[in-house]
Scaffold this active site. Structure first.
Site, PDB file in Angstrom:
ATOM      1  N   PHE A 234      26.544  37.455  32.940  1.00  0.00           N
ATOM      2  CA  PHE A 234      27.735  36.788  33.455  1.00  0.00           C
ATOM      3  C   PHE A 234      27.298  35.535  34.188  1.00  0.00           C
ATOM      4  O   PHE A 234      26.104  35.344  34.465  1.00  0.00           O
ATOM      5  CB  PHE A 234      28.464  37.749  34.419  1.00  0.00           C
ATOM      6  CG  PHE A 234      29.852  38.127  33.975  1.00  0.00           C
ATOM      7  CD1 PHE A 234      30.076  38.657  32.726  1.00  0.00           C
ATOM      8  CD2 PHE A 234      30.934  37.970  34.832  1.00  0.00           C
ATOM      9  CE1 PHE A 234      31.358  39.014  32.337  1.00  0.00           C
ATOM     10  CE2 PHE A 234      32.218  38.326  34.445  1.00  0.00           C
ATOM     11  CZ  PHE A 234      32.435  38.847  33.204  1.00  0.00           C
TER      12      PHE A 234
ATOM     13  N   GLN B 108      40.168  30.068  43.167  1.00  0.00           N
ATOM     14  CA  GLN B 108      39.324  29.944  41.976  1.00  0.00           C
ATOM     15  C   GLN B 108      40.169  29.629  40.741  1.00  0.00           C
ATOM     16  O   GLN B 108      41.140  30.316  40.455  1.00  0.00           O
ATOM     17  CB  GLN B 108      38.572  31.249  41.726  1.00  0.00           C
ATOM     18  CG  GLN B 108      37.698  31.200  40.479  1.00  0.00           C
ATOM     19  CD  GLN B 108      36.661  32.299  40.468  1.00  0.00           C
ATOM     20  OE1 GLN B 108      36.943  33.433  40.112  1.00  0.00           O
ATOM     21  NE2 GLN B 108      35.456  31.973  40.879  1.00  0.00           N
TER      22      GLN B 108
ATOM     23  N   HIS C 105      39.847  29.794  36.936  1.00  0.00           N
ATOM     24  CA  HIS C 105      38.987  30.370  35.907  1.00  0.00           C
ATOM     25  C   HIS C 105      38.865  29.352  34.786  1.00  0.00           C
ATOM     26  O   HIS C 105      39.865  28.803  34.332  1.00  0.00           O
ATOM     27  CB  HIS C 105      39.570  31.683  35.384  1.00  0.00           C
ATOM     28  CG  HIS C 105      38.582  32.489  34.597  1.00  0.00           C
ATOM     29  ND1 HIS C 105      38.161  32.115  33.344  1.00  0.00           N
ATOM     30  CD2 HIS C 105      37.906  33.625  34.901  1.00  0.00           C
ATOM     31  CE1 HIS C 105      37.274  33.003  32.906  1.00  0.00           C
ATOM     32  NE2 HIS C 105      37.108  33.923  33.831  1.00  0.00           N
TER      33      HIS C 105
ATOM     34  N   LEU D 121      44.065  35.275  30.634  1.00  0.00           N
ATOM     35  CA  LEU D 121      42.625  35.201  30.888  1.00  0.00           C
ATOM     36  C   LEU D 121      41.798  35.508  29.642  1.00  0.00           C
ATOM     37  O   LEU D 121      42.042  36.482  28.941  1.00  0.00           O
ATOM     38  CB  LEU D 121      42.269  36.211  31.980  1.00  0.00           C
ATOM     39  CG  LEU D 121      40.780  36.369  32.300  1.00  0.00           C
ATOM     40  CD1 LEU D 121      40.230  35.093  32.912  1.00  0.00           C
ATOM     41  CD2 LEU D 121      40.572  37.539  33.251  1.00  0.00           C
TER      42      LEU D 121
ATOM     43  N   GLU E  78      34.956  35.728  31.068  1.00  0.00           N
ATOM     44  CA  GLU E  78      33.626  35.138  31.064  1.00  0.00           C
ATOM     45  C   GLU E  78      32.678  35.937  30.160  1.00  0.00           C
ATOM     46  O   GLU E  78      31.634  35.436  29.732  1.00  0.00           O
ATOM     47  CB  GLU E  78      33.118  35.175  32.515  1.00  0.00           C
ATOM     48  CG  GLU E  78      31.938  34.349  32.833  1.00  0.00           C
ATOM     49  CD  GLU E  78      31.803  34.196  34.358  1.00  0.00           C
ATOM     50  OE1 GLU E  78      32.741  33.687  34.991  1.00  0.00           O
ATOM     51  OE2 GLU E  78      30.778  34.609  34.897  1.00  0.00           O
TER      52      GLU E  78
ATOM     53  N   ARG F 225      31.729  29.622  38.113  1.00  0.00           N
ATOM     54  CA  ARG F 225      33.057  29.263  37.602  1.00  0.00           C
ATOM     55  C   ARG F 225      33.551  27.915  38.107  1.00  0.00           C
ATOM     56  O   ARG F 225      34.187  27.164  37.366  1.00  0.00           O
ATOM     57  CB  ARG F 225      34.061  30.343  37.979  1.00  0.00           C
ATOM     58  CG  ARG F 225      33.862  31.588  37.164  1.00  0.00           C
ATOM     59  CD  ARG F 225      34.849  32.664  37.524  1.00  0.00           C
ATOM     60  NE  ARG F 225      34.627  33.817  36.660  1.00  0.00           N
ATOM     61  CZ  ARG F 225      35.196  34.999  36.840  1.00  0.00           C
ATOM     62  NH1 ARG F 225      36.023  35.186  37.847  1.00  0.00           N
ATOM     63  NH2 ARG F 225      34.952  35.990  36.010  1.00  0.00           N
TER      64      ARG F 225
ATOM     65  N   HIS G 267      43.248  31.641  39.284  1.00  0.00           N
ATOM     66  CA  HIS G 267      42.786  32.973  38.919  1.00  0.00           C
ATOM     67  C   HIS G 267      42.567  33.902  40.100  1.00  0.00           C
ATOM     68  O   HIS G 267      42.892  35.078  40.038  1.00  0.00           O
ATOM     69  CB  HIS G 267      41.470  32.823  38.148  1.00  0.00           C
ATOM     70  CG  HIS G 267      40.837  34.104  37.716  1.00  0.00           C
ATOM     71  ND1 HIS G 267      41.488  35.014  36.906  1.00  0.00           N
ATOM     72  CD2 HIS G 267      39.605  34.639  37.969  1.00  0.00           C
ATOM     73  CE1 HIS G 267      40.674  36.048  36.685  1.00  0.00           C
ATOM     74  NE2 HIS G 267      39.545  35.857  37.325  1.00  0.00           N
TER      75      HIS G 267
ATOM     76  N   ARG H 191      33.860  32.727  44.024  1.00  0.00           N
ATOM     77  CA  ARG H 191      33.460  34.081  43.669  1.00  0.00           C
ATOM     78  C   ARG H 191      32.723  34.102  42.336  1.00  0.00           C
ATOM     79  O   ARG H 191      33.110  33.405  41.404  1.00  0.00           O
ATOM     80  CB  ARG H 191      34.689  34.987  43.568  1.00  0.00           C
ATOM     81  CG  ARG H 191      34.375  36.370  43.074  1.00  0.00           C
ATOM     82  CD  ARG H 191      35.567  37.299  43.112  1.00  0.00           C
ATOM     83  NE  ARG H 191      36.586  36.995  42.131  1.00  0.00           N
ATOM     84  CZ  ARG H 191      36.486  37.273  40.827  1.00  0.00           C
ATOM     85  NH1 ARG H 191      35.395  37.830  40.334  1.00  0.00           N
ATOM     86  NH2 ARG H 191      37.477  36.988  40.006  1.00  0.00           N
TER      87      ARG H 191
END
Lengths: 234, 590
Positions: free
Chosen positions: B121, B242, B244, B254, B257, B288, B355, B400
């Protein structure tokens, strides 16, 4: 124009349910394509129109309803796939609270009945319980259930005996634990299914398979439970 | 009875039944405490269900790993705004808690040797910034669903008391600041009830629905944050929202990732893998905030795709189609349904989409809500806890890492549960309910009974969401933010004139959308004002007029109070971990 005919009932003011017609200009959809998008626009004009919704992408199971005679999720049903006027009704066979909102408790109760949690009384290892990829794949098509209720409320056997017949969704969950290599209560779980109603009221009508918006196959799970019972008794 | 309102009494009231609330409730129920979980939706409809990619823990099943490397990545990912004591606590606890979830039945994907599958990730490294790590434990691309359902099932077994489809409007607080429970409304009947509790835990999730384009479920309206603000306590670091990198363009669903973790990559209209210019080493698996800025920059500079050049493409079709089908089945399904594209054959159009709320209700690592009292910046508020996305511990700081939110909810769900058990030993009785607090909550409920001409809830909600997008997006400037503050202030000024047309008692969803509008406006104001004040670029808060991070001036947490139209305060970052050396701020490159 997109045309709708929607079941309306508010026990606070209506004596009985009725169907209400609505229209929506296609341009208002602004590129959005799903039935839920249309319902949200209708609600902006008539805030009394009531339905559940949350994730708007088919994973939370809130907006299950009867769409042109078939159960489905509004958020993943394209308007273009529907004959007009689009007839919307609450999920069949369930007590209606208001408009498209039903009381799901009879459905949840059957879910709880099958003890939908992993049972394993062996000493807890310090790492994960090992499971082969092959055994894990047996859970595919089972664990993804979103509890929307489309299958059970499409099942005539569930309509007749919602209190005694577990229904396809609960049986799918039951099989999800029966087949999990980590679960150690297989016999106890099967014992509880040996009853004239709980499992055996399934008459293989197959509405559940048709209705599942996640393309799961409760009928196959039910069939496999029957085979497990048979194998055990022979 | 109080004001004719029914009262129910519990040891602990948990508000919110996502992964955080359910993990805490499980801890409490297993300790034989009387716990009530209030949720405005049936628990498995909570937004945790939509989490896709997975949960970080240094199990080392796939690549060598340890919790200290995970801690380093998280501190770096946070752009040094995360509190290092809490981050150490979380990363240390991660492995044990993932294994506990597995024991509870979560159907994790497996490796050949039967252990939990882990995927790569963004922002993950071995050995403090070295090779890419594979740290994210996954159940295909439905990890949130798998965890939420298992936690709900465990709570059924533990006989947790659920109030499904009840909406909490206000905290009840004693005159000396002890939280005593909450006013909640039974959505089906419309009747209010008071849930009196010796301890109250907020687990109400994030607020990224304040943006028009959002990956979030429609229920993510910042209810708990607004309840805390109305009770006079602050929210923290709300400017850090955030975006995304890969929401489906124009729609917002969404696309995990995990697509890039499994080998997918982003391309612009020239077919160029543009991430190499922004993050030469980590490429598509940079943090991100970095990837979202890169996409926004490509589009701003005219290298976007499509007729309007308003998105970029996420390509997966170079991968073995079995990887897409087996490891990313949910993504494939979503892409076919909403974008009309099967990623096995063609790329998915994507755009940075609101997000996750890094900010929230300030807490310590035990989940206790903390607030400045006199000269102490972090005094625990007795009887009040917050966990998960509604809280700000802060483990995510200014940005995050993917895979850290499912971890956050489980770690602090358990930690808060444990602390509440201790708290209840010292505070075994209910204190006398504060009538003034009940009266305020009743007045709040009655506000929506005003009828007559007025603006509609839907109109104002739409207006707010468009404003947040326009004035508080990926790139920000003083001028635009200041205008945004005035715009949101304008909406708050008009709120009193909004009217609810539908006055039915029965399952009146419009009524709850009105409460949600109030909550969202509180959060929108906190976000906009906090952003306008922070004159630096850090993590997700990216200022074109202040492009550098300024540790001397701004390595501090923002606190926002809603009194006097919005007041800001600041408190230091906790840079001292529990047992290891601090990671000092350095330039952040991927």
């Amino acid at each position: 124009m997109i045309r709708f005919s929607i079941y309306r009932f508010d026990p606070d003011k209506d004596n009985k349910p009725y169907m209400q017609d609505y229209e929506l200009d296609e341009a208002e959809m602004a590129g959005r394509q799903m039935l839920l998008d249309a319902l949200l626009l209708l609600k902006e004009k008539d805030e009394s129109l009531s339905f559940r919704r949350s994730c708007r992408e088919g994973v939370c199971g809130s907006d299950s309803m009867n769409i042109n005679g078939s159960n489905g999720l509004a958020c993943i049903t394209p308007i273009s796939s529907l004959k007009q006027p689009i007839k919307l009704n609450p999920l069949p066979g369930m007590p209606v609270i208001r408009d498209l909102i039903v009381d799901m408790e009879p459905f949840y109760k059957q879910y709880r009945t099958v003890k939908p949690w992993l049972i394993n009384d062996e000493p807890v290892p310090e790492i994960e319980r090992l499971q082969s990829d092959e055994d894990r794949q047996k859970l595919d098509g089972l664990y993804e259930c979103i509890l929307c209720g489309c299958c059970s409320t499409a099942c005539p056997s569930f309509w007749w005996n919602p209190d005694k017949y577990l229904g396809p969704a609960a049986l799918l969950q039951s099989y999800r634990f029966l087949i999990d290599s980590r679960d150690k209560a297989t016999n106890e779980r099967l014992d509880e299914l040996e009853d004239p109603f709980r499992l055996f009221r399934c008459h293989s009508i197959m509405n559940c398979v048709e209705a599942c918006p996640r393309d799961l196959n409760p009928a196959e799970a039910i069939h496999k439970i029957r085979k497990m019972l048979l194998a055990r008794s022979s | 009875m109080s004001n004719g309102i029914e009262i129910r009494r519990f040891d602990c009231l948990v508000i919110g039944a996502g992964g955080a609330g359910l993990r805490a409730a499980l801890q409490l129920a297993q300790a034989d405490l009387h716990v009530a979980v209030v949720s405005k939706v049936f628990p498995t409809r909570s937004h945790t269900v939509a989490a896709q990619g997975g949960m970080n823990a240094a199990l080392g099943n796939v690549s060598p790993d340890n919790w200290h490397w995970h801690m380093y990545d998280t501190v770096k990912g946070s752009d040094f705004l995360g509190d290092q004591d809490a981050i150490e606590y979380m990363c240390r606890a991660a492995s044990r808690l993932v294994i506990e979830l597995e024991h509870a039945g979560v159907p994790f994907t497996r490796l050949e040797n039967g252990r939990i599958y882990q995927r790569a990730f963004g922002g993950q490294s071995q050995n403090y910034g070295g090779d890419q790590a594979a740290r994210t434990c996954a159940a295909a691309d439905r990890t949130g669903h798998a965890i939420l359902h298992s936690l709900y099932q465990q709570n059924l077994q533990a006989r947790t008391h659920f109030f499904d489809e009840y909406f909490a409007t206000d905290l009840l607080v004693s005159e000396d600041g002890v939280t005593q429970g909450a006013m909640v409304i039974d959505i089906a009947s419309g009747e209010p009830i008071i849930i009196e509790a010796k301890s109250t835990l907020l687990a109400t999730g994030g607020s990224a629905r304040i943006y028009r384009n959002s990956t979030n479920a429609m229920i993510n309206t910042g209810d708990g944050m607004a309840m805390v603000l109305r009770a006079g306590m602050p929210v923290q670091d709300m400017e850090f929202v955030q975006f995304h990198p890969t929401g489906i363009a124009g729609l917002g669903m969404l696309i995990s990732e995990a697509t890039r973790g499994e080998g997918g990559y982003l391309i612009n209209k020239d077919g160029e893998r543009f991430m190499k210019r922004y993050a030469p080493k980590a490429m598509d698996l940079a943090s991100r905030d970095v990837v979202s800025r890169a996409i926004a920059t490509e589009i701003r500079e005219g290298r976007g795709c499509g007729e309007k050049a308003d998105h970029v493409l996420l390509q997966l079709h170079h991968l073995d189609s079995d990887i897409v089908k087996n490891r990313l089945p949910g993504i494939r399904d979503m892409s076919i349904r909403f974008a009309g594209v099967d990623p096995v054959d063609a790329p998915i159009p994507v755009f940075p989409t609101a997000h996750y709320t890094m900010g929230g209700i300030p807490t310590n690592r035990m989940g206790q809500v903390v607030s400045p009292v006199l000269n102490a910046p972090e005094e625990a508020q007795p009887g009040l806890y917050a966990i998960g996305e509604c809280a700000c511990v802060s483990v995510h700081g200014a940005n995050r890492l993917g895979g850290n939110s499912l971890l956050d909810i489980v770690v602090f769900g358990k930690a808060a549960g444990d602390h509440i058990i201790e708290f209840l030993q010292d505070n075994p009785i209910h204190t006398t309910l504060n009538q003034a607090s009940i009266d305020r909550a009743v007045e709040h409920i009655n506000r929506w009974e005003k009828t007559g001409e007025g603006e509609s809830v839907a109109e104002m909600t739409n207006e707010m969401r468009a404003m947040m997008e326009e004035f508080c997006g990926v790139f920000r400037t003083q001028e635009v933010l200041d205008e945004g503050v005035e715009k949101i202030r304008g909406l708050l000024g008009r709120l009193n004139g909004v009217r609810l047309g539908d006055q039915s008692k029965v399952f009146n969803t419009a009524r709850f959308e009105a409460f949600e509008l109030e909550n969202q406006l509180e959060v929108a104001m906190a976000t906009m004002l906090s952003a306008a004040a922070r004159q630096e670029s850090r993590g997700a808060h990216s200022r074109l007029d202040f492009p550098e991070r300024d540790d001397r001036e701004w390595m501090k947490h923002t606190l926002y109070f809603n009194r006097d139209g919005g007041v800001l305060d600041y408190k230091p970052v906790r840079t001292q971990p529990l047992s290891v050396d601090s990671f000092p701020p350095v330039k952040r490159v991927y």
